[in-house]
Scaffold this motif. Sequence first.
Motif, PDB file in Angstrom:
ATOM      1  N   LYS A   1      -5.145 -12.346 -14.902  1.00 36.18           N
ATOM      2  CA  LYS A   1      -6.458 -11.733 -15.039  1.00 36.18           C
ATOM      3  C   LYS A   1      -6.805 -10.951 -13.776  1.00 36.18           C
ATOM      4  CE  LYS A   1     -11.340 -12.868 -15.727  1.00 36.18           C
ATOM      5  NZ  LYS A   1     -12.327 -13.971 -15.883  1.00 36.18           N
ATOM      6  N   ALA A   2      -7.287  -9.711 -13.958  1.00 35.41           N
ATOM      7  CA  ALA A   2      -7.641  -8.860 -12.825  1.00 35.41           C
ATOM      8  C   ALA A   2      -8.857  -9.417 -12.096  1.00 35.41           C
ATOM      9  CB  ALA A   2      -7.913  -7.439 -13.291  1.00 35.41           C
ATOM     10  N   VAL A   3      -8.863  -9.266 -10.774  1.00 35.51           N
ATOM     11  CA  VAL A   3      -9.965  -9.746  -9.948  1.00 35.51           C
ATOM     12  C   VAL A   3     -10.551  -8.554  -9.188  1.00 35.51           C
ATOM     13  CG1 VAL A   3     -10.672 -11.278  -8.092  1.00 35.51           C
ATOM     14  CG2 VAL A   3      -8.886 -11.990  -9.682  1.00 35.51           C
ATOM     15  N   GLY A   4     -11.827  -8.264  -9.397  1.00 32.46           N
ATOM     16  CA  GLY A   4     -12.479  -7.185  -8.660  1.00 32.46           C
ATOM     17  C   GLY A   4     -11.981  -5.806  -9.054  1.00 32.46           C
ATOM     18  N   LYS A   5     -12.366  -4.826  -8.260  1.00 34.41           N
ATOM     19  CA  LYS A   5     -12.016  -3.441  -8.523  1.00 34.41           C
ATOM     20  C   LYS A   5     -10.652  -3.106  -7.924  1.00 34.41           C
ATOM     21  CE  LYS A   5     -16.857  -1.909  -8.450  1.00 34.41           C
ATOM     22  NZ  LYS A   5     -17.841  -1.004  -7.807  1.00 34.41           N
ATOM     23  N   ALA A   6     -10.093  -1.996  -8.406  1.00 32.42           N
ATOM     24  CA  ALA A   6      -8.841  -1.502  -7.838  1.00 32.42           C
ATOM     25  C   ALA A   6      -9.077  -1.056  -6.401  1.00 32.42           C
ATOM     26  CB  ALA A   6      -8.312  -0.339  -8.679  1.00 32.42           C
ATOM     27  N   LEU A   7      -8.087  -1.269  -5.548  1.00 30.41           N
ATOM     28  CA  LEU A   7      -8.205  -0.924  -4.131  1.00 30.41           C
ATOM     29  C   LEU A   7      -7.128   0.083  -3.746  1.00 30.41           C
ATOM     30  CD1 LEU A   7      -8.676  -4.513  -2.630  1.00 30.41           C
ATOM     31  CD2 LEU A   7     -10.467  -2.819  -3.054  1.00 30.41           C
ATOM     32  N   LYS A   8      -7.513   1.065  -2.935  1.00 33.91           N
ATOM     33  CA  LYS A   8      -6.547   2.022  -2.409  1.00 33.91           C
ATOM     34  C   LYS A   8      -6.097   1.543  -1.035  1.00 33.91           C
ATOM     35  CE  LYS A   8      -7.063   6.410  -3.114  1.00 33.91           C
ATOM     36  NZ  LYS A   8      -7.544   7.824  -3.068  1.00 33.91           N
ATOM     37  N   VAL A   9      -4.789   1.406  -0.863  1.00 30.57           N
ATOM     38  CA  VAL A   9      -4.237   0.857   0.368  1.00 30.57           C
ATOM     39  C   VAL A   9      -3.353   1.909   1.038  1.00 30.57           C
ATOM     40  CG1 VAL A   9      -2.862  -0.988   1.383  1.00 30.57           C
ATOM     41  CG2 VAL A   9      -4.213  -1.424  -0.676  1.00 30.57           C
ATOM     42  N   LYS A  10      -3.557   2.112   2.321  1.00 35.19           N
ATOM     43  CA  LYS A  10      -2.708   3.025   3.084  1.00 35.19           C
ATOM     44  C   LYS A  10      -1.569   2.231   3.704  1.00 35.19           C
ATOM     45  CE  LYS A  10      -2.706   6.493   6.765  1.00 35.19           C
ATOM     46  NZ  LYS A  10      -3.513   7.205   7.788  1.00 35.19           N
ATOM     47  N   ILE A  11      -0.354   2.586   3.334  1.00 35.64           N
ATOM     48  CA  ILE A  11       0.833   1.931   3.882  1.00 35.64           C
ATOM     49  C   ILE A  11       1.293   2.728   5.099  1.00 35.64           C
ATOM     50  CG2 ILE A  11       3.165   1.129   3.410  1.00 35.64           C
ATOM     51  CD1 ILE A  11       1.027  -0.162   1.640  1.00 35.64           C
ATOM     52  N   PRO A  12       1.235   2.148   6.292  1.00 38.60           N
ATOM     53  CA  PRO A  12       1.625   2.899   7.487  1.00 38.60           C
ATOM     54  C   PRO A  12       3.133   3.129   7.562  1.00 38.60           C
ATOM     55  CG  PRO A  12       1.122   0.628   8.060  1.00 38.60           C
ATOM     56  CD  PRO A  12       0.767   0.782   6.614  1.00 38.60           C
ATOM     57  N   ALA A  13       3.539   4.297   8.043  1.00 34.18           N
ATOM     58  CA  ALA A  13       4.959   4.624   8.188  1.00 34.18           C
ATOM     59  C   ALA A  13       5.620   3.650   9.161  1.00 34.18           C
ATOM     60  CB  ALA A  13       5.124   6.056   8.674  1.00 34.18           C
TER      61      ALA A  13
END
Length: 366
Positions: free
Chosen positions: A215-227
Amino acid sequence: MSAKRDYYEVLGVSRDADKNTIKKAYRKLAKKYHPDTNQGNAQAAERFKEATEAYNILSDPEKKKMYDQFGHAAFDGSGAAGGAYGGAYSRNGGGTYQYAGPDGTFHEYHFEGNGDMDDFLKNIFGGSFGGFGGATRSSSKGSRSGFSGSGFGGTGFSGSGFGGSGFSGSGFGESGSYGNYSQDGADVTAEITVGFDEAAFGCEKVIHLTENSGKAVGKALKVKIPAGIDTGKSIRLRGKGNPGINGGKAGDLLLKVKVASKPGYERKGMDVYTTVRVPFTTAVLGGEAKVETLHGNVLCKINPGTQSGTKIRLRGKGIVSMKDKNQYGDQYVTVQIDVPGNLSEEAKRKLREFEVACKKGQQGVA
């Protein structure tokens, strides 16, 4: 029970158990003997009280030290430490629980909701079961000026009574004030898998947190993956953990990174390891070989007489440093020689001539 059992025996832990082990042991016993699941069972109620008393002592470093030195005498008034930590537990109905200390004081726990065991444990542990879920601590209006004593909290509660300044104290290692109660939300840990190239060059990903049930929890999150990030590193998203209570700041979301593999590539820190296959004639006579890198294809010089297993170092063709964007690791290329197969009769004849010529050359040198 006529005589108190050893607190370590009560919780089923060794005397050198750490705080986390003690807490886990208590949780297990609290669920097993909780009055909600053992209504009318006096023995279970006694076990619950016994386990709570043991946890109250062993979870507090100072009290644990005193107990290890003096035993029960440290808290029953017969030893050098003095004091008393006994008491009785009862349920008043309507989601209200009371703990009565031996000095006659009461600690009352009231919570909203269906009044089940998990809600009660959430009150005790201050959110360690996933948050308070609307929990509050309150008292009935009466002639007492306030509550005080050890109770569940270890350091107890104090206050000016109903309508006064509220309560203060700590419960099982959690501290806070309960009149204008506020507490920061707990951090949440999750895992995220990123591609080999995504980790090498960085990217943005949209994630959806889910429970074990899917089950999904909360809203979708945008994550920045550092190089340059590698397996085992964590990305902290501040304020994306459990919400705070009554104005407390939200906890953080910690994403533990796992970097997926890539065929033909092996990563060790900032360095990358690959292989290149070259024809037998190129290895013997020398030439060039095309090598794939993360940064594009390059032509590598193959020296005459190159042996299988020879390593070629390509400087700066590895992974960028997370600390210095101008610093890169290297790529190490292992040469593998292709041995020709399915040769024609003419090719075999030429190779035999080549073999004879090589032997004559070696004899001439000798």
